[in-house]
Design an enzyme around this catalytic site. Sequence first.
Site, short mmCIF file in Angstrom:
data_model
loop_
_atom_site.label_atom_id
_atom_site.label_comp_id
_atom_site.label_asym_id
_atom_site.label_seq_id
_atom_site.Cartn_x
_atom_site.Cartn_y
_atom_site.Cartn_z
N GLU A 1 0.81 -1.21 0.00
CA GLU A 1 0.00 0.00 0.00
C GLU A 1 0.85 1.27 0.00
O GLU A 1 0.49 2.26 -0.62
CB GLU A 1 -0.96 0.00 1.20
CG GLU A 1 -2.05 -1.05 1.11
CD GLU A 1 -2.92 -0.90 -0.13
OE1 GLU A 1 -2.94 0.19 -0.72
OE2 GLU A 1 -3.56 -1.89 -0.52
N TYR B 1 -6.23 6.68 3.94
CA TYR B 1 -6.32 5.64 2.90
C TYR B 1 -5.56 4.39 3.32
O TYR B 1 -6.09 3.27 3.32
CB TYR B 1 -5.78 6.13 1.55
CG TYR B 1 -5.56 4.94 0.66
CD1 TYR B 1 -6.64 4.33 0.05
CD2 TYR B 1 -4.31 4.33 0.56
CE1 TYR B 1 -6.48 3.17 -0.69
CE2 TYR B 1 -4.15 3.17 -0.17
CZ TYR B 1 -5.24 2.60 -0.78
OH TYR B 1 -5.09 1.43 -1.48
N ASP C 1 -9.49 6.40 -2.37
CA ASP C 1 -8.30 6.81 -3.13
C ASP C 1 -8.78 7.42 -4.45
O ASP C 1 -9.98 7.64 -4.64
CB ASP C 1 -7.39 5.59 -3.37
CG ASP C 1 -7.99 4.65 -4.39
OD1 ASP C 1 -9.23 4.60 -4.50
OD2 ASP C 1 -7.23 3.98 -5.11
#
Length: 418
Positions: free
Chosen positions: A72, A155, A173
């Site tokens: 991520e 996020y 996102d």
Amino acid sequence: MNVPPLGVGACTRCDNGAMSVTVPAATQRKTEIIPPAELTAFQTQLLTWFAGAKRDLDWRRTRDPYRVWISEIMLQQTRVAAVLPYYRRFLKRFPTIDALARARLDAVLRSWAGLGYYSRARNLHRAAKQIVARHDGEFPRRIEEALALPGIGHYTAAAVLSIAYGEPHAVLDGNVARVLARLGAIRGDLRRPKRWQDLAAAANALLPEQAVPAAGAPTTEAGDWNQAMMELGATLCTPRAPQCDACPVARWCRAHALGIALHLPAPRHKPKPIRLTLSAAVLLDRRGRTLLLRQKTDHSSLFSRLWHFPAIQAPKSAPKKLARYLKSVFGITAALEPLPPARHTVTFRRILLTPFLVRVAKLPPPKLTGVRRVRTPRLAEIERLPISSATRKIAAAALAVSPESHRGTAEATREPYG
DNA sequence: AAATCGGGGGG
DNA sequence: CCCCCAGATTT
């Protein structure tokens, strides 16, 4: 189906009886992308599509919080294709949080070199140390603790917790925002904080309830839901050419009904690009060694605070100014041999790199240079140090024209992450 | 709210 | 070339 645009115009769904009376219309308009009565059908449709269409990506083969976290962070503002090779090498080099926490920062930066946004690597390293110190080496499961880690915002916290632990947090996102903007025909700049908050609320409203899925049925875990939303944005609901024909949820899409999917969301405000030229000196001695700096200067940020060649900034290619600089700082008077220019961008700055090869009998001794952070590696081996792509481009130009720079570098081809 | 941070793939 | 991408942090 009647699908009026959200955010502008009348909302024809606000007169559906007594139940909505207690809900302020303004709040409902911004949060309700899908009518509640149809939410389950929408979720089933998207999850079923995702089960069959999802790409086989490395980080989808694990739920190890560490690996999910690394993926991520790397995927922030960075495309899947660019991340894949870095993800594999990084995890090979740092297989666990503990290994990452124990590593030197420069070893982490070296694995990050070329991926960009280097503060991500610096924060990753800091966060790994904090996780070892405060969380017993386990990525925290509570969102407040995750958000407290450097480099982790809303996020990333939602993504890691939902994918690794199945915690019910919706991600927002660029992909999800675009999907929501089209589903709800939302106009205007999505990145405005207020609007982004509304979108986050809208995303949360779509998140399926945790439930034990029937055998063979699509799972309803938050991680799969989040990835399904992002996958839709990444593969079908794309910025330039949305493939509405293949979209599993097109029947709920207001933008599609209005024929304006292509025009949503509104383009992001972009600062005017600034053009500048950086003239750089590739010093080269007879043994193929060069000189790199790592000091704070006007333009060191253009090299991402990593190792870089001596350079000066000017309106255009400036060999004379560079020669003066080399003489005053290093006492070098050798000739400058122009190399092919290269382009480089740092955010909104478009940089023309104009490198020069400077052959010298001896590199200036570090102690006499007046600058502390100096190294003299072989030109062919500078990738053993953390460098940005700008430095790599300059080095490539020099390596292409200097046979001696390759001399005695039999080891140069070995794995740079040793 | 605005500025800043990299780099690359695709139209 | 221009656009934007599995954003976060600082001011």
